[in-house]
Design a protein around this motif. Structure first.
Motif, PDB file in Angstrom:
ATOM      1  N   SER A 489      48.289  -9.289   6.571  1.00  0.00           N
ATOM      2  CA  SER A 489      46.887  -9.569   6.266  1.00  0.00           C
ATOM      3  C   SER A 489      46.085  -9.929   7.514  1.00  0.00           C
ATOM      4  O   SER A 489      44.851  -9.896   7.499  1.00  0.00           O
ATOM      5  CB  SER A 489      46.794 -10.719   5.252  1.00  0.00           C
ATOM      6  OG  SER A 489      47.241 -11.940   5.834  1.00  0.00           O
ATOM      7  N   THR A 493      46.819  -3.395  13.073  1.00  0.00           N
ATOM      8  CA  THR A 493      47.670  -2.215  12.909  1.00  0.00           C
ATOM      9  C   THR A 493      49.059  -2.670  12.485  1.00  0.00           C
ATOM     10  O   THR A 493      49.686  -3.494  13.161  1.00  0.00           O
ATOM     11  CB  THR A 493      47.787  -1.417  14.227  1.00  0.00           C
ATOM     12  OG1 THR A 493      46.478  -0.990  14.633  1.00  0.00           O
ATOM     13  CG2 THR A 493      48.682  -0.199  14.052  1.00  0.00           C
ATOM     14  N   ALA A 533      51.601  -2.621   2.853  1.00  0.00           N
ATOM     15  CA  ALA A 533      50.470  -1.757   2.499  1.00  0.00           C
ATOM     16  C   ALA A 533      49.484  -2.471   1.568  1.00  0.00           C
ATOM     17  O   ALA A 533      48.278  -2.177   1.563  1.00  0.00           O
ATOM     18  CB  ALA A 533      50.964  -0.473   1.849  1.00  0.00           C
ATOM     19  N   GLU A 535      48.476  -5.409   1.906  1.00  0.00           N
ATOM     20  CA  GLU A 535      47.680  -6.373   2.666  1.00  0.00           C
ATOM     21  C   GLU A 535      46.977  -5.767   3.883  1.00  0.00           C
ATOM     22  O   GLU A 535      46.023  -6.351   4.379  1.00  0.00           O
ATOM     23  CB  GLU A 535      48.591  -7.517   3.154  1.00  0.00           C
ATOM     24  CG  GLU A 535      49.315  -8.263   2.067  1.00  0.00           C
ATOM     25  CD  GLU A 535      48.367  -9.067   1.195  1.00  0.00           C
ATOM     26  OE1 GLU A 535      47.271  -9.411   1.685  1.00  0.00           O
ATOM     27  OE2 GLU A 535      48.716  -9.351   0.034  1.00  0.00           O
ATOM     28  N   CYS A 536      47.459  -4.611   4.354  1.00  0.00           N
ATOM     29  CA  CYS A 536      46.965  -4.057   5.626  1.00  0.00           C
ATOM     30  C   CYS A 536      46.418  -2.657   5.379  1.00  0.00           C
ATOM     31  O   CYS A 536      47.144  -1.770   4.920  1.00  0.00           O
ATOM     32  CB  CYS A 536      48.105  -4.012   6.649  1.00  0.00           C
ATOM     33  SG  CYS A 536      47.644  -3.348   8.264  1.00  0.00           S
ATOM     34  N   ASN A 537      45.129  -2.450   5.699  1.00  0.00           N
ATOM     35  CA  ASN A 537      44.513  -1.157   5.406  1.00  0.00           C
ATOM     36  C   ASN A 537      44.766  -0.110   6.477  1.00  0.00           C
ATOM     37  O   ASN A 537      44.210   0.986   6.433  1.00  0.00           O
ATOM     38  CB  ASN A 537      43.008  -1.318   5.174  1.00  0.00           C
ATOM     39  CG  ASN A 537      42.289  -1.803   6.423  1.00  0.00           C
ATOM     40  OD1 ASN A 537      42.870  -1.928   7.495  1.00  0.00           O
ATOM     41  ND2 ASN A 537      40.996  -2.105   6.268  1.00  0.00           N
ATOM     42  N   ASN A 538      45.607  -0.422   7.452  1.00  0.00           N
ATOM     43  CA  ASN A 538      46.038   0.557   8.454  1.00  0.00           C
ATOM     44  C   ASN A 538      47.546   0.438   8.621  1.00  0.00           C
ATOM     45  O   ASN A 538      48.045  -0.047   9.628  1.00  0.00           O
ATOM     46  CB  ASN A 538      45.321   0.326   9.786  1.00  0.00           C
ATOM     47  CG  ASN A 538      45.642   1.411  10.815  1.00  0.00           C
ATOM     48  OD1 ASN A 538      46.034   2.520  10.449  1.00  0.00           O
ATOM     49  ND2 ASN A 538      45.487   1.094  12.083  1.00  0.00           N
ATOM     50  N   THR A 539      48.248   0.868   7.578  1.00  0.00           N
ATOM     51  CA  THR A 539      49.710   0.780   7.558  1.00  0.00           C
ATOM     52  C   THR A 539      50.317   2.126   7.920  1.00  0.00           C
ATOM     53  O   THR A 539      50.031   3.140   7.268  1.00  0.00           O
ATOM     54  CB  THR A 539      50.214   0.343   6.176  1.00  0.00           C
ATOM     55  OG1 THR A 539      49.697  -0.961   5.888  1.00  0.00           O
ATOM     56  CG2 THR A 539      51.726   0.317   6.118  1.00  0.00           C
ATOM     57  N   HIS A 557      49.572   5.919  -1.127  1.00  0.00           N
ATOM     58  CA  HIS A 557      48.854   4.645  -1.122  1.00  0.00           C
ATOM     59  C   HIS A 557      47.682   4.734  -0.130  1.00  0.00           C
ATOM     60  O   HIS A 557      47.851   5.164   1.010  1.00  0.00           O
ATOM     61  CB  HIS A 557      49.807   3.524  -0.707  1.00  0.00           C
ATOM     62  CG  HIS A 557      49.285   2.152  -0.938  1.00  0.00           C
ATOM     63  ND1 HIS A 557      48.186   1.633  -0.270  1.00  0.00           N
ATOM     64  CD2 HIS A 557      49.723   1.150  -1.759  1.00  0.00           C
ATOM     65  CE1 HIS A 557      47.965   0.396  -0.667  1.00  0.00           C
ATOM     66  NE2 HIS A 557      48.885   0.072  -1.580  1.00  0.00           N
ATOM     67  N   PRO A 558      46.475   4.349  -0.543  1.00  0.00           N
ATOM     68  CA  PRO A 558      45.300   4.527   0.334  1.00  0.00           C
ATOM     69  C   PRO A 558      45.383   3.738   1.633  1.00  0.00           C
ATOM     70  O   PRO A 558      44.730   4.102   2.616  1.00  0.00           O
ATOM     71  CB  PRO A 558      44.139   4.052  -0.538  1.00  0.00           C
ATOM     72  CG  PRO A 558      44.767   3.188  -1.587  1.00  0.00           C
ATOM     73  CD  PRO A 558      46.106   3.782  -1.846  1.00  0.00           C
ATOM     74  N   ASN A 559      46.153   2.666   1.660  1.00  0.00           N
ATOM     75  CA  ASN A 559      46.271   1.883   2.891  1.00  0.00           C
ATOM     76  C   ASN A 559      47.331   2.423   3.846  1.00  0.00           C
ATOM     77  O   ASN A 559      47.440   1.954   4.978  1.00  0.00           O
ATOM     78  CB  ASN A 559      46.592   0.420   2.574  1.00  0.00           C
ATOM     79  CG  ASN A 559      45.382  -0.336   2.072  1.00  0.00           C
ATOM     80  OD1 ASN A 559      44.253   0.176   2.141  1.00  0.00           O
ATOM     81  ND2 ASN A 559      45.593  -1.536   1.555  1.00  0.00           N
ATOM     82  N   THR A 561      48.117   4.996   6.184  1.00  0.00           N
ATOM     83  CA  THR A 561      47.298   5.970   6.909  1.00  0.00           C
ATOM     84  C   THR A 561      48.121   7.034   7.628  1.00  0.00           C
ATOM     85  O   THR A 561      47.598   8.104   7.948  1.00  0.00           O
ATOM     86  CB  THR A 561      46.423   5.246   7.931  1.00  0.00           C
ATOM     87  OG1 THR A 561      47.255   4.431   8.770  1.00  0.00           O
ATOM     88  CG2 THR A 561      45.390   4.361   7.223  1.00  0.00           C
TER      89      THR A 561
END
Length: 855
Positions: A489, A493, A533, A535-539, A557-559, A561
């Motif tokens: 969180s 990256t 994923a 918690e982090c939007n660039n996983t 999963h949208p997070n 990447t």
């Protein structure tokens, strides 16, 4: 001697009487003739063998026993000729059981490069290291297993579940090894597609015989035999017969696969070596085409052998004709001379059983104390080859909004998962890499070697982040899910590492007996990916796996990447990965297997439980040629990622497909006969072969001398004297001229199979902004109702500058457009319409053209 010495070969070749599948007998064993590029080596071999006694020939063919020499396998020596014991050593990815060697990437990574030049460089480097350690035969490369089942424990030792990709990588690897002056050993011949029951009893199951892999004739030729044909055309010096049965006949006793297919149809001129304890009979295996037994004893350290003195007896009593032993020795020496071992050989300077400097030359017997390890550093600059293959085999599966490459300006990078870090007990703490502790860079078993070091992802990424002035955290405890959520969180990256391991069946890891029990990630991989994923939007997910795993539940999963598969990349793992993550290397690898959405998508599976009522487990290859992408295409199953798929940091286009038909002469079945089998010596009476008084016996060592002129007493066999017809098949002793297989006549089969029938040209352009690699792939539809929708027939790897375009040309041979006709027992080009497809994966083929042949 055990009753197995008198196992009836006719029964062995014909298979179990009530079995659905059987292997027809094929005798006699074809003798070498020095065809093609083997001529000079064959002549030298004949001259050498002609000067040997019977005992010296048998010493060439017979192993001295497990742990009786310094290599994993040693043949006997010929002191009179100053000819030392031949050294056989694993593995297909480096020199096993020694130090100061390189830990190369697995074969599956080489397949993922789709680059035959890298296959050659790896082969050459491995050959140089084996040569530097004193090894004569490197036990590799691998085309068996091919990869029928994705759970197969040793799939990673090979290249891909496609015969053309595997065949090309086999050929170039063999060329590299043998150009370095070491004999390559293509293995395992044939149908060795799972670890369960490969040697009979396993886990809690007690069974008497090894699994029978039951393969029909068409499937054998069009799928499993194909890459071995490429190996033979490449001039491979040795082929290893496998543990399993094929159609209810043991691989090293199978006269059909060894005599008819390998030596007859494919024209193999080298020698057939048993896998370790893969021999099940003496006379039987000899007549069925096996030329060298390894390690030489019936059971490890038993002191008894199917060959050695028993082979001497078999020649003296006329059961095994002298010409057959002569041919065995000639085949071994032909391979020896072909790669220049007579000028490249150095003393054996390592010991497989200990890394101590001083120890016993005869390890099991505890005798011969001397310096056994000289700790010779053979690595040279091979780390560069490892790093290049590691980066060029990386397959970029997903990359949303150019999440990769990283810029180096990332403020806070966090990595997660045990697969990112080191084995806390030491990089080589698990024997033959038989564990999954820390990052996965190599599978387990005899296909492994020792790491001189292992650069972990944690080490390499942390160094890069620190160099760039960023912040860094690593959580490598696979159970620290709550801690991972907290850090995820906060980080800008997040890179999650996960793996899936497998290996050889004599080692069990987490209740996986070689073969994987499932296709999920190990060490809590899915849970860690889900936690980060969330918690982090660039996983970014990095996978180190031995083959496909099920990723459908989380890959979208949208997070998440980006997803990068990096296989088992060897000692430079972290460095190779950083090269790709930060854009020093633009990923150009293509997946060498299909990624299904669920386990059943592949249509095949391991036989984990023996069949009821069978003495040997029966695995019927009812799917035929339809494995991996062929099955997905036939069943119209949409995979997560298809065979041959892989993204780049650039983009590419394909255009201007041109197919030029090249007239070829008609295919004519080969018609001819051999010369009679040469006999190169004289057999004396039994007295000449008695164990001499001046030789001091080493415990458990296998010798060629007999103990009595009473051959029955010398054999120790209660059935000695049975009528020969009980265990010698018709024709097995016949040394007269033989008809050549109509599908044979040259290395790899009938020479007309390799006539060029078409030239295919396509324009490939880099339409992106950075230099990158693309892999144009050529597929062919053979058009028949029993054919796959398409099969791979050609590929290359191109490096293109931004805006650069080039023409790629390749050719198709008659073999590429043929089917195996079971009734005719030969290759035929059917009248069905052939279609050519070109693109950059098995499901992205924008160009197509009808192929009009002139045959």
């Amino acid at each position: 001697m055990r009753d197995a010495w008198l196992v009836a070969l006719a029964a062995g070749a014909a298979g179990i009487a009530n079995a659905e599948y059987h292997s027809p007998p094929s005798y006699p064993s074809p003798w070498a003739n020095g065809a093609g590029e083997w001529a000079e080596a064959y002549q030298k071999a004949v001259a050498f063998v002609s000067e040997l006694t019977l005992l010296e020939k048998i010493n060439l063919t017979t192993g001295i026993g497990w742990e009786s020499g310094q290599c994993v396998g040693n043949s006997g020596s010929i002191p009179r000729k100053n000819f030392r014991s031949l050294c056989m050593q694993d593995s297909p990815l480096g020199v096993r059981d020694t130090d100061y060697n390189t830990a190369f990437p697995g074969g599956i990574n080489v397949g993922a490069t789709w680059d035959v030049n890298l296959a050659y460089l790896r082969g050459k480097a491995m050959g140089e290291e084996h040569r530097g350690k004193g090894v004569d035969v490197q036990l590799g490369p691998v085309a068996g297993p091919l990869g029928r089942v994705p759970e197969g424990g040793r799939n990673w030792e090979g290249f891909a579940p496609d015969p053309v990709l595997t065949g090309q990588m086999m050929a170039y690897t063999i060329n590299g090894i043998q150009d370095a002056g070491v004999i390559a050993c293509a293995k395992h011949f044939i149908g060795y597609e799972q670890e369960h029951f490969r040697q009979g009893s396993q886990e809690n199951y007690t069974i008497s015989d090894s699994i029978s892999e039951n393969i029909d004739d068409k499937t054998m030729h069009e799928l499993y035999l194909w890459p071995f044909a490429d190996a033979v055309r490449a001039g491979v010096g040795s082929v290893m017969c496998s543990y399993n049965q094929i159609n209810n006949s043991y691989a090293c006793s199978n006269s059909y696969t060894l005599n008819h297919l390998l030596k007859g149809e494919l024209g193999f001129q080298g020698f057939v070596m048993t896998d370790w304890s893969g021999q099940h009979a003496g006379v039987g295996d000899t007549l069925a085409g096996t030329d060298m037994d390894m390690p030489g004893d019936v059971a490890f350290n038993s002191g008894t052998g199917f060959w050695g003195a028993n082979l001497t007896i078999a020649v003296l009593n006329g059961t095994v004709p002298e010409w057959r032993v002569d041919d065995m020795a000639v085949r071994i020496m032909s391979a020896f001379y072909k790669v220049g071992r007579d000028t490249n050989q150095v003393p054996i300077n390592f010991d497989s059983w200990t890394l101590d400097t001083y120890g016993n030359e005869y390890y099991y017997a505890g005798e011969g104390y001397k310096q056994i390890n000289q700790h010779v550093d053979v690595r040279a600059n091979h780390a560069q080859v490892v790093r290049e293959i590691g980066s060029r085999s990386a397959v970029l599966l997903k990359n949303v909004n150019a999440a990769l490459p990283l810029t180096g300006r990332e403020k806070y990078v966090a990595i997660f998962g045990e697969d990112a870090g080191a084995n806390i007990d030491g990089v080589n703490s698990c024997s033959d890499r038989g564990c999954d502790n820390g990052t996965l860079a190599m599978g387990w078993g005899s296909g492994s070697d020792n790491f001189p070091y292992l650069v972990t992802p944690e080490q390499a990424i942390s160094a890069e982040v620190v160099k760039n002035g960023g912040a860094f955290t690593a959580i490598t405890d696979s159970g620290a899910i709550d801690e991972a959520k907290t850090i995820a969180s906060q980080a800008s990256t997040c890179i999650v590492f996960a793996n899936a391991d497998s290996g050889e069946g004599y080692i069990e890891v987490d209740n996986n007996w070689g073969d994987r029990n499932n296709l999920t990630l190990w060490k809590n991989g899915e849970a860690m990916i889900d936690a980060v994923a969330g918690e982090c939007n660039n996983t970014i997910v990095v996978l180190h796996t031995v083959g496909p795993v099920l990723i459908e539940d989380w890959v979208h999963h949208p997070n998440i990447t980006a997803v990068l598969w990096n296989g088992i990349p060897g000692q430079e793992s972290g460095n190779s990965l950083v090269d790709v993550l930060y854009g020093t290397v633009n990923p150009g690898g293509k997946t060498p297997f299909t990624w299904g959405k669920k386990r059943s998508d592949w249509g095949t599976d391991i036989l984990y439980v023996p069949n009821e009522g069978e003495s040997a487990p029966q695995q019927n290859f009812t799917e035929g040629i339809f494995i991996d992408y062929r099955h997905f295409d036939k069943a119209n199953i949409t995979p997560t990622y298809e065979f041959g798929y892989g993204l780049s940091y650039s983009t590419f286009s394909f255009s201007d497909l041109q197919v030029q038909t090249i007239p070829a002469p008609p295919y004519v079945p080969f018609n001819g006969t051999t010369k009679s089998a040469p006999v190169l010596g004289t057999v004396l009476n039994a007295t000449a072969y008695l164990f001499p008084d001046y030789i001091r016996r080493i415990e458990a060592f296998i010798y060629p001398w007999i103990t009595s002129t009473n051959l029955k007493a010398a054999s120790g066999d209660p059935h000695y004297g049975w009528p020969t017809s009980k265990y010698v098949p018709a024709g097995a002793q016949d040394g007269s001229a033989q008809k050549i297989n109509p599908a044979g006549g040259g290395p790899g089969g009938n020479p007309a199979l390799y006539d060029t029938v078409a030239k295919v040209t396509v324009t490939v352009k880099n339409t992106g902004a950075v230099v990158g690699d693309e892999v144009p792939q050529l597929y062919v539809s053979l058009g028949g109702p029993d054919d796959a929708p398409k099969v791979l027939r050609g590929f290359t790897r191109l490096t293109l500058q931004p805006g650069e375009e080039t023409q790629w040309s390749t050719t198709l041979t008659r073999r590429d457009v043929s089917n195996w006709d079971v009734a005719k027992q030969n290759w035929v080009v059917t009248n069905y319409t052939k279609t050519v497809y070109v693109g950059n994966s098995s499901r992205n083929l924008p160009l197509r053209s009808t192929l009009l042949l002139k045959l």
